[in-house]
Design a protein around this motif. Structure first.
Motif, PDB file in Angstrom:
ATOM      1  N   PHE A  11      15.451  56.927  69.969  1.00 45.77           N
ATOM      2  CA  PHE A  11      14.767  55.735  69.511  1.00 45.77           C
ATOM      3  C   PHE A  11      13.245  55.915  69.589  1.00 45.77           C
ATOM      4  N   ALA A  12      12.785  57.150  69.514  1.00 48.38           N
ATOM      5  CA  ALA A  12      11.364  57.447  69.711  1.00 48.38           C
ATOM      6  C   ALA A  12      10.488  56.727  68.689  1.00 48.38           C
ATOM      7  N   ARG A  13      10.833  56.819  67.425  1.00 47.19           N
ATOM      8  CA  ARG A  13      10.017  56.171  66.392  1.00 47.19           C
ATOM      9  C   ARG A  13      10.098  54.656  66.518  1.00 47.19           C
ATOM     10  N   SER A  14      11.270  54.125  66.802  1.00 45.14           N
ATOM     11  CA  SER A  14      11.402  52.677  66.988  1.00 45.14           C
ATOM     12  C   SER A  14      10.548  52.198  68.154  1.00 45.14           C
ATOM     13  N   MET A  15      10.509  52.958  69.231  1.00 44.63           N
ATOM     14  CA  MET A  15       9.678  52.587  70.381  1.00 44.63           C
ATOM     15  C   MET A  15       8.202  52.564  69.998  1.00 44.63           C
ATOM     16  N   ARG A  42      13.945  50.371  75.844  1.00 42.06           N
ATOM     17  CA  ARG A  42      13.726  51.611  75.079  1.00 42.06           C
ATOM     18  C   ARG A  42      14.883  51.897  74.114  1.00 42.06           C
ATOM     19  N   MET A  43      15.656  50.842  73.763  1.00 40.09           N
ATOM     20  CA  MET A  43      16.765  51.003  72.825  1.00 40.09           C
ATOM     21  C   MET A  43      16.819  49.805  71.863  1.00 40.09           C
ATOM     22  N   ALA A  44      15.651  49.416  71.360  1.00 38.88           N
ATOM     23  CA  ALA A  44      15.575  48.299  70.415  1.00 38.88           C
ATOM     24  C   ALA A  44      15.236  48.869  69.040  1.00 38.88           C
ATOM     25  N   PRO A  45      16.228  49.095  68.210  1.00 33.45           N
ATOM     26  CA  PRO A  45      15.972  49.749  66.922  1.00 33.45           C
ATOM     27  C   PRO A  45      15.063  48.907  66.018  1.00 33.45           C
TER      28      PRO A  45
END
Length: 449
Positions: A11-15, A42-45
């Motif tokens: 989820f790097a880009r979403s973060m 850290r898991m919110a798309p």
């Protein structure tokens, strides 16, 4: 279906995008229920597109989605007839200085679905319509108090309702006393309000049913009778039940007709449209055919822009042509059966369950003592995300296929393996970050992004 090898999503880009959203948008989202605090840390798309019941995020992850559009998408993302109707509307112009033929056609379509209503006025969100209903009721009765159901979480973003929830900074103290509360399926609690505030209650406002609560025999007819006896306006909030219980909402299922009803969400399959409908003598208080002091009723620049009206007409046609509610009932029944069987096979039926009306399922998450738990809810959400399922509920759409349901049951089975470890040994090392918190709360929880 064969079990797939699990690939841990990134989820790097979403973060990164979420951090930027927090810099520019209060709360990092335009609806509190969509906030990153409602998802595992850290898991919110951050989503980029959807098709049917699937969505893709900025990292390229694909999910089966539930509660689509906060329960507003019943026909599926990018539903072709709605897309085509919107495309045509845009091509013909979207905003005019006079009413369009589309406004008349949409009104006729809507009132065909709601037999107990004589007139309708369109708006953009549910809060505007419930507040308009309250204003009409106050004008019609000359009274000031609003009686709302205390067991139902949300009716409006406006002061008359938000004054009574925890997140109510900025609302004058005098407003707090204008809304009183009764209990669902408890006629005596409503009678007590009428006795305590004799001649002061303008309207009774409630959802006729919710995902977890059906009306007890005689309850809705009893509410109707109390309102008739006291000259009080009865208002049904059909935001969720409309187009999900039936095309005509809960009133079409339970056979009790309100004076005013408020629709939204699924009306446009994700496009912004809502509606206030009701008896002519009430609605005309905001019109021209009245000698009474007029009500300022839903006069907005974009209330009748053509794109959302075209979307609604395509939705109404789909409900006439097909049986979206029947599909949701069937797929919800299959999903609940699969989830609950998986939980039973792992001896977790007392802790995790899919419950409620099949077209509007939610899931329970309990701790080792059997109490509802936000921490275990977060663990369950976390593991569902890892396994390709996004949703704060199991609310289905008519676009959910047999494969979507099967993939979800497989994801639930994997999530339950981790859930059982949490019950046996605690959440240390299993839950990655803080638990989710209620969306409407008085203080913000600490966040790490």
């Amino acid at each position: 279906m064969a079990s797939r090898e699990r690939v841990e999503p990134s989820f790097a880009r979403s973060m990164q995008l979420q951090r930027r959203l927090h810099e520019l948008v209060p709360g990092g989202a335009h609806t509190y229920a969509r906030g990153s605090d409602q998802y595992p840390e850290r898991m919110a798309p951050i989503l980029v597109r959807g098709a049917g019941a699937r969505v893709w995020d900025a990292d390229g992850n694909r999910f089966v989605e539930y509660g689509m559009g906060l329960r507003s998408v019943t026909l599926g993302h990018a539903y072709p007839p709605v897309v085509e109707a919107v495309r045509q509307a845009v091509a013909d112009g979207t905003g005019f200085s006079r009413p369009t033929t589309l406004e008349l056609a949409a009104a006729e379509d809507f009132l065909t679905l709601i037999p107990g209503a004589d007139m309708v006025k369109f708006a953009k969100n549910g809060s505007d319509t419930t507040t308009a209903a309250v204003r009409l009721a106050r004008a019609a009765t000359g009274r000031d108090l609003v009686a709302v159901c205390a067991d139902q979480p949300f009716f409006s973003a406006d002061d008359w309702f938000i004054a009574g929830v925890g997140m109510n900074a900025g609302i004058p103290a005098a407003v707090h006393a204008t809304t009183v509360r009764f209990r669902y399926n408890d006629l005596d609690s409503l009678r007590a309000l009428f006795d305590a505030h004799d001649g002061r209650i303008a309207c009774v406002l409630l959802e006729a049913a919710t995902a977890l609560a059906e009306p007890a025999p005689g309850f809705l007819t009893g509410v109707r009778a109390l309102c008739d006896r006291t000259g009080t306006v009865l208002v049904f909030d059909e935001m969720i039940t409309g187009f999900r219980w039936s095309a005509g909402g809960a009133q079409g299922v339970y056979g009790v007709t309100p004076d005013l009803s408020c629709f939204g969400k699924a009306m446009g399959n994700g496009l912004p449209i809502s509606a206030l409908a009701g008896r002519r003598e009430l609605m005309e208080l905001g019109g021209l055919a009245t000698d009474a002091h007029r009500v300022f009723l839903l006069s907005t620049t974009h209330g009748a822009e053509t794109v959302s009206l075209a979307a609604f007409r395509a939705v109404a046609a789909a409900y006439r042509r097909d049986d979206p509610v029947g599909v949701m009932e069937r797929q919800g029944t299959a999903l609940a059966a699969g989830v609950n069987q998986a939980a039973a096979e792992l001896d977790l039926a007392d802790f995790v369950a899919a419950v409620g009306r099949p077209s509007c399922l939610v899931f329970t998450t309990r701790d080792a003592s059997g109490q509802p738990s936000q921490a275990f809810r977060t663990l369950f959400l976390q593991e569902l995300l890892k396994n390709g399922v996004l949703g704060q509920s199991f609310v289905v759409s008519a676009a959910h296929t047999d494969d979507d349901v099967a993939d979800t049951v497989e994801a639930v089975t994997r999530a339950l393996d981790v859930y059982r470890k949490g019950l046996e040994s605690g959440l240390d090392g299993l839950l990655h970050g803080r638990p989710v918190a209620p969306a409407l709360r008085s203080h913000a929880a600490p966040r790490r992004l």
